[in-house]
Scaffold this motif. Sequence first.
Motif, PDB file in Angstrom:
ATOM      1  N   VAL A   1      -5.753  -7.487   4.454  1.00  0.00           N
ATOM      2  CA  VAL A   1      -5.117  -7.101   3.639  1.00  0.00           C
ATOM      3  C   VAL A   1      -6.624  -7.567   2.701  1.00  0.00           C
ATOM      4  N   ASP A   2      -7.485  -6.548   2.521  1.00  0.00           N
ATOM      5  CA  ASP A   2      -9.421  -6.864   0.864  1.00  0.00           C
ATOM      6  C   ASP A   2      -8.289  -6.599  -0.014  1.00  0.00           C
TER       7      ASP A   2
ATOM      8  N   ALA B   1       3.891   2.950  -3.010  1.00  0.00           N
ATOM      9  CA  ALA B   1       5.553   4.304  -3.228  1.00  0.00           C
ATOM     10  C   ALA B   1       4.841   5.203  -1.548  1.00  0.00           C
ATOM     11  N   LEU B   2       3.254   4.819  -1.456  1.00  0.00           N
ATOM     12  CA  LEU B   2       2.782   5.979  -0.202  1.00  0.00           C
ATOM     13  C   LEU B   2       2.507   4.994   0.930  1.00  0.00           C
TER      14      LEU B   2
ATOM     15  N   LEU C   1      -8.088  -2.562  -0.022  1.00  0.00           N
ATOM     16  CA  LEU C   1      -8.722  -1.949   1.344  1.00  0.00           C
ATOM     17  C   LEU C   1      -7.087  -2.593   1.917  1.00  0.00           C
ATOM     18  N   ARG C   2      -6.698  -1.770   3.164  1.00  0.00           N
ATOM     19  CA  ARG C   2      -5.091  -2.117   3.850  1.00  0.00           C
ATOM     20  C   ARG C   2      -5.441  -1.614   5.488  1.00  0.00           C
ATOM     21  N   GLN C   3      -5.438  -2.501   6.214  1.00  0.00           N
ATOM     22  CA  GLN C   3      -5.861  -1.442   7.283  1.00  0.00           C
ATOM     23  C   GLN C   3      -4.222  -2.425   8.297  1.00  0.00           C
TER      24      GLN C   3
ATOM     25  N   CYS D   1      -6.744   2.788   8.099  1.00  0.00           N
ATOM     26  CA  CYS D   1      -7.513   1.550   7.124  1.00  0.00           C
ATOM     27  C   CYS D   1      -6.870   2.858   5.845  1.00  0.00           C
ATOM     28  N   TYR D   2      -6.255   1.744   4.240  1.00  0.00           N
ATOM     29  CA  TYR D   2      -5.674   2.855   3.390  1.00  0.00           C
ATOM     30  C   TYR D   2      -5.708   1.867   2.393  1.00  0.00           C
ATOM     31  N   GLN D   3      -6.519   2.991   1.638  1.00  0.00           N
ATOM     32  CA  GLN D   3      -7.651   2.076   0.035  1.00  0.00           C
ATOM     33  C   GLN D   3      -7.027   3.232  -0.901  1.00  0.00           C
ATOM     34  N   ASP D   4      -6.575   1.577  -1.975  1.00  0.00           N
ATOM     35  CA  ASP D   4      -6.106   2.088  -2.698  1.00  0.00           C
ATOM     36  C   ASP D   4      -5.135   3.503  -3.072  1.00  0.00           C
ATOM     37  N   LEU D   5      -4.361   3.216  -1.903  1.00  0.00           N
ATOM     38  CA  LEU D   5      -2.806   4.067  -1.777  1.00  0.00           C
ATOM     39  C   LEU D   5      -1.825   3.500  -2.792  1.00  0.00           C
ATOM     40  N   PRO D   6      -1.027   4.271  -3.644  1.00  0.00           N
ATOM     41  CA  PRO D   6      -0.226   3.833  -4.447  1.00  0.00           C
ATOM     42  C   PRO D   6       0.782   3.055  -3.313  1.00  0.00           C
TER      43      PRO D   6
ATOM     44  N   PRO E   1       2.589   2.790   4.144  1.00  0.00           N
ATOM     45  CA  PRO E   1       3.356   2.483   4.822  1.00  0.00           C
ATOM     46  C   PRO E   1       3.983   0.854   4.471  1.00  0.00           C
TER      47      PRO E   1
ATOM     48  N   ARG F   1     -14.741  -3.434  -5.959  1.00  0.00           N
ATOM     49  CA  ARG F   1     -13.810  -2.941  -4.186  1.00  0.00           C
ATOM     50  C   ARG F   1     -13.023  -2.632  -4.345  1.00  0.00           C
TER      51      ARG F   1
END
Lengths: 522, 522
Positions: free
Chosen positions: A124-125, A498-499, A139-141, A491-496, A501, A136
Amino acid sequence: MDGAFLIGRESVVTTETFQAFDPSTDQLVEPAFSVSTPEHVARACQLADEAFDTFRDTDPEARAAFLEAVAANIEALGDALVQRAVQESGLPVARLTGERGRTVGQLRLFAKHVRAGRYAQVVVDQAQPERQPMPRSDLRQRRVGVGPVAVFGASNFPLAFSVAGGDTAAALAAGCPVVCKGHPAHPGTSVMVAGAIRDAIASCGLPDGVFSLVQGPANELGAALVTDPRIKAVGFTGSRAGGLALVKLAQERAEPIPVYAEMSSINPVILFPAALANRGEALAKGYVGSLTMGAGQFCTNPGIVLAIAGPELDRFSDVAAEALGQAQPQVMLTRGIHSAYSKGVEALAGNNAVTEIARGAEGTGCNRGRAALFTTDAQAFLADPELAHEVFGASSLVIRANDIDEVATVLRGMEGQLTATLHLDEGDEELARPLMPLLERKAGRILANGWPTGVEVSDAMVHGGPFPATSDPRSTSVGTAAIERFLRPVCYQDLPDALLPRAVQHGNPLGLPRLVDGAVEA
Amino acid sequence: MDGAFLIGRESVVTTETFQAFDPSTDQLVEPAFSVSTPEHVARACQLADEAFDTFRDTDPEARAAFLEAVAANIEALGDALVQRAVQESGLPVARLTGERGRTVGQLRLFAKHVRAGRYAQVVVDQAQPERQPMPRSDLRQRRVGVGPVAVFGASNFPLAFSVAGGDTAAALAAGCPVVCKGHPAHPGTSVMVAGAIRDAIASCGLPDGVFSLVQGPANELGAALVTDPRIKAVGFTGSRAGGLALVKLAQERAEPIPVYAEMSSINPVILFPAALANRGEALAKGYVGSLTMGAGQFCTNPGIVLAIAGPELDRFSDVAAEALGQAQPQVMLTRGIHSAYSKGVEALAGNNAVTEIARGAEGTGCNRGRAALFTTDAQAFLADPELAHEVFGASSLVIRANDIDEVATVLRGMEGQLTATLHLDEGDEELARPLMPLLERKAGRILANGWPTGVEVSDAMVHGGPFPATSDPRSTSVGTAAIERFLRPVCYQDLPDALLPRAVQHGNPLGLPRLVDGAVEA
């Protein structure tokens, strides 16, 4: 046992059949097994694809419990499984009992590994909205399964490298459904183990398509599996020709996919002078024990011994010859393997640059492999690439070098290996140290004062190595690191939240270990 | 600047030369640059191979200091570097100044990452001599560099994806020497940066062969590099045809090697109904800004917008058309890229199923790319695979779907992507959630309420994705996880401490983070 194969939970019977041979008698073994068609492969892959999203979304705990259920179901098959495997492989009861223990231990180790959660490699960044000149993002990987995986059962480990073997365990642990092509030498063993997996899928409430077993003797079946567009990775243990054929098929797909083929290794063993002088006899006996175990049918069989020529090496060779001469012939896994072994030994025996030191005892019965020990010198070995080819079985070659530089030259000329073994005592380390970087380049595992056969299933194990030991040296087929071959990063960027995983949600509901802003989270 | 390329520390001048073009004027830029031959490639690879063992054995601290020295030397080149890059690429000063910051930031991030030591992934399973039925050996795993790496400079990032770009930084961090083929569009920029690396090698006392730069316009040079037996991995960013050609060469080698090719992506952007209704105008302006930035020459350029048809989407399109109509034509990187872009736009304009919404402003001057915006409906898009091909530049296609199911169908039909973007507001999440598993299968990065251009360099970033976005979805080319592509695991079994590399010695003299007997060491 009705000879059906498994497409999801469905037992499928077809009119075309094949049978196993008992290699110890060369007799057919009942029953007849249905042959799968490319249409069955397509159906299995479709089910696997449909199951993928549900299966990979399971909690680590659910996947771990599933792996443990598979292990328990295999144990519940009891002696019948071992007996069937003995009949189909010619391997002894004790060996297969041990292999069963290894197989269920492997499944349970992956269960533990999945529970520990490190496999997901969550990073997590956190957002830095005030950062200059640009904020920035958050960001989550994490690592996700690559998709449905094709696993090819191996002939030489009917349990530990087959239907519920290492590749299957690693793929399932990664959240990837598996379509397995059972090895045609042990279809009954495969069916029994496949049933154990099917029952675990049912009892754990997982989708049918998480596992299928297709069966049949033709290579076309495997080709259909590797070229199915829903398959995203392949695990294989077998011959170099077989592995390279699968790699080629996989590369020629519209979407090329990785093939993890473990193919060929001669596993050099280096005897250093002090060790040879101090305990040459014990080394010779240990060597012959490792070489002849299981009729030499291990990927890590010591196919090459390398040492500086002299009376100590002669004495080692004499003792090894004596021990090997008493080795009883052992049933090999299949007619084909026995025939290839015999040809390989004949080729060595007929090579003018090679001297036969000993042959194992003669014996009667089908498909018995007689152990064989040869010697040559380093220059002859370097001059003839044929001598570096694997002879799968209890055949080995002692290479006499003039000095340690020649030992290094021989090693430098070798292809990639699964293992490299050093036997050394006090005083040998100075000679061994300069070889270490070379050995690291050549092998996946470097071991001292032991024998390469016997591969521990653990976190630190590497059963892999540079080409052609495997088709992908970035990976291992034994140990928990094997899970990495079936994962890819997302990588998941700025996802709410609730969306996201659950693995990467802000509250970390799965309790996974995470690296947050560059530091391991406490 | 004398036009020499670098083989180790040696500046080499040859009689055959080539020159850069200033794409803004189509004029040749001085000086002439020497063309490397396959013999120079072989010499560079030999030096890299010779340097490998020494270089990879350096302490993390030494490698980190080296990366920082490269960064400092690049900064010390001052404005001259940016000016040269502007001249050779047609990119604006501000962009290249930012890119320089990113390049040195990337080198420093890898320095920090190497110091943190997690990259080595040290795992220790301690001996269990009393274990029944068999004792356990002492097993130690670490990751080592794969060997010398070939890096191909990219045209669109003369600094951040070129000579000292992400692949080079990751390879050097992993302990792998680099032989770089500079992109022929910016040879002067390449020579300047290569000099910065050479000087850092000298000041850090590292072997010459840690870095070489070969130059020339012919594909044969790259082929010589990829097929050199001493090269063990390849990093490439460029066209699909170019990437696939390198993959093929690498696979046909006697020892096949991994190629990390980042090739092609159309980066779908999905506008959900509430977001479109609430802020369609702002989205349209943001979209055109992302699309036209840098003349659209980004791998993550938003080439597809996907939304449910209706008045809100019409309004979005109108505003986007107006904004795009005012976009001034921008110099593209090379004649070839400009020509390919023009052809791609013409093909879209000539496609009967596609409607042109807007073209950017006309302008004079060479190699100017006029932005272009098209629209089509989902069925037409699904019927014509040509429409899903990347047009490298500021061209994009708005796809009108009938409903969210058709959005999903379009996404399902797409090839692998670097990114997928969601624009959503309150109320959109229920529509978006079912798409998440599909997006995870299709893309390496999923982002919300932003634009895919602008790739953060951090631990959690993934700049990669399923084929054909890249040739290897198990990897990223941006962020610290990129180091993994150049590492492979090696296991050490029962080795005396004196023979173990320091990374896995019992006393952990390098202070690396370790997993010991399944637990993170405190």
